[in-house]
Design a protein around this motif. Structure first.
Motif, PDB file in Angstrom:
ATOM      1  N   GLY A 153       0.833  -1.214   0.000  1.00 19.40           N
ATOM      2  CA  GLY A 153       0.000   0.000   0.000  1.00 19.40           C
ATOM      3  C   GLY A 153       0.857   1.249   0.000  1.00 19.40           C
ATOM      4  O   GLY A 153       0.553   2.238  -0.688  1.00 19.40           O
ATOM      5  N   GLN A 156       2.334   1.724  -3.396  1.00 18.39           N
ATOM      6  CA  GLN A 156       1.396   2.262  -4.371  1.00 18.39           C
ATOM      7  C   GLN A 156       1.138   3.749  -4.110  1.00 18.39           C
ATOM      8  O   GLN A 156       0.957   4.525  -5.049  1.00 18.39           O
ATOM      9  CB  GLN A 156       0.086   1.455  -4.369  1.00 18.39           C
ATOM     10  N   ARG A 157       1.158   4.158  -2.832  1.00 12.01           N
ATOM     11  CA  ARG A 157       0.990   5.587  -2.546  1.00 12.01           C
ATOM     12  C   ARG A 157       2.184   6.384  -3.083  1.00 12.01           C
ATOM     13  O   ARG A 157       2.027   7.500  -3.567  1.00 12.01           O
ATOM     14  CB  ARG A 157       0.777   5.812  -1.052  1.00 12.01           C
ATOM     15  N   ILE A 160       1.589   6.729  -6.751  1.00  4.51           N
ATOM     16  CA  ILE A 160       0.586   7.760  -7.038  1.00  4.51           C
ATOM     17  C   ILE A 160       1.200   9.146  -6.865  1.00  4.51           C
ATOM     18  O   ILE A 160       0.995  10.049  -7.691  1.00  4.51           O
ATOM     19  CB  ILE A 160      -0.661   7.580  -6.144  1.00  4.51           C
ATOM     20  N   THR A 177      -5.249  -1.029  -7.296  1.00  2.00           N
ATOM     21  CA  THR A 177      -5.382  -1.760  -6.033  1.00  2.00           C
ATOM     22  C   THR A 177      -5.302  -3.270  -6.263  1.00  2.00           C
ATOM     23  O   THR A 177      -5.486  -4.043  -5.331  1.00  2.00           O
ATOM     24  CB  THR A 177      -6.734  -1.430  -5.354  1.00  2.00           C
ATOM     25  N   ASN A 184      -5.254  -1.579   2.380  1.00  2.65           N
ATOM     26  CA  ASN A 184      -4.343  -0.759   1.579  1.00  2.65           C
ATOM     27  C   ASN A 184      -5.028  -0.260   0.311  1.00  2.65           C
ATOM     28  O   ASN A 184      -4.790   0.862  -0.129  1.00  2.65           O
ATOM     29  CB  ASN A 184      -3.082  -1.554   1.237  1.00  2.65           C
ATOM     30  N   VAL A 188      -5.570   3.704  -0.870  1.00  3.39           N
ATOM     31  CA  VAL A 188      -5.205   4.238  -2.185  1.00  3.39           C
ATOM     32  C   VAL A 188      -6.420   4.938  -2.828  1.00  3.39           C
ATOM     33  O   VAL A 188      -6.308   6.024  -3.392  1.00  3.39           O
ATOM     34  CB  VAL A 188      -4.651   3.090  -3.071  1.00  3.39           C
TER      35      VAL A 188
END
Ligand SMILES: Nc1ncnc2c1ncn2[C@@H]1O[C@H](COP(=O)(O)OP(=O)(O)OP(=O)(O)O)[C@@H](O)[C@H]1O
Ligand SMILES: [Mg+2]
Length: 261
Positions: A153, A156-157, A160, A177, A184, A188
């Motif tokens: 998670g 992935q943040r 982003i 996701t 998580n 997102v």
């Protein structure tokens, strides 16, 4: 079911056709796909595996040239640009997030996020934005960590944050996701949702998960390389209700109006 939306369209996808040749066979990945998305709108794209969602994202991102049709972001017709100018436009205006986070393993979280700024040079204003962003994604204490030591998670943040550090007009996320657990995944979604709500970013998320699509203002349903149907989701359906509407839209006869010329 024509939806009247308030804001000006930021993205116009007009009658995109994209074929792939595989040996003797031709695959019609997109067959007359059209879509309009307003500035600040959060759209979820759903549809069965192979219906053309990723291909559509690649075309909107300017990564794949279609066989015919147009993509306009603001007033810019993407495919009227030369390859060089299209690449520049993409770097400046389009943020991309994929299921695999695609972070550089030898760079810290912060360095990964700052990567798109390298070409432009890191000015004080950019430094400030970087700090803001890292705080916003809740990774201030992790900024010096390598991707390996972050959770999925968190990674992935970071991805982003990297996609939005240049302040793009539009963020395209293809199953962002897909490799995360539900907590998580929801974190997102929350981040993407806040971007659209508070900062008027235009967000398009491809997902198979009703609990992800439930964050969107509108759900676009693709089938056989086309946008088959769409429905308003701004009332924030529960995932179960959204899944039922998705199934209904998928199996209904095409419910989109012919666009007025
Ligand atoms: N580079 C390629 N070469 C050949 N065929 C391709 C290529 N990319 C996609 N396709 C084909 O085009 C069709 C649409 O693929 P696409 O990846 O857009 O589907 P998708 O909706 O994203 O599916 P999924 O939900 O599984 O990710 C599929 O039949 C796929 O096999
Ligand atoms: Mg896909």
């Amino acid at each position: 079911m024509l939806m009247t939306r308030g804001a000006a369209p930021l993205l116009r996808v007009e009658s995109i056709v994209k074929r792939f040749r595989q040996g003797a066979a031709t695959i019609d990945a997109l067959q007359d796909a059209s879509l309009t998305v307003d500035e600040g709108e959060f759209v979820a794209v759903m549809g069965s595996s192979g219906c053309g969602k990723s291909t559509l994202m690649h075309v909107i991102a300017g990564l794949t040239r279609p066989d015919s049709g147009r993509v306009l972001i603001g007033d810019q017709d993407l495919f009227s640009l030369s390859d060089r100018r299209l690449t520049k436009f993409r770097h400046e205006r389009i943020g991309l997030v994929f299921q695999a986070f695609n972070l550089i393993p030898t760079l810290t979280a912060e360095a990964n996020i700052a990567l798109p700024l390298l070409a432009a040079g890191r000015s004080n204003a950019m430094e400030e934005r970087l700090n803001d962003l890292i705080e916003r994604i809740g990774l201030t204490s992790r900024r010096e960590h390598l991707p390996d030591s972050l959770s999925g998670g968190e990674q992935q943040r970071v991805a982003i944050a990297r996609a939005i550090v240049q302040d793009p007009a539009i963020v395209l996320a293809d199953e962002p996701t897909g490799s995360l657990d539900s907590n998580n995944g929801q974190a997102v979604c929350q981040l993407l949702y806040e971007l659209s709500q508070e900062r008027r970013r235009t967000i398009i998320v491809v997902t198979h998960e009703p609990s992800v699509a439930a964050w969107a203002d509108r759900v676009v349903v693709m089938k056989d390389g086309r946008v088959q149907a769409e429905f308003d989701a701004s009332t924030r359906f529960e995932p179960q209700e959204l899944a039922a509407r998705y199934q209904a839209a998928l199996h209904a006869p095409t419910s989109l109006p012919t666009p007025a010329v």
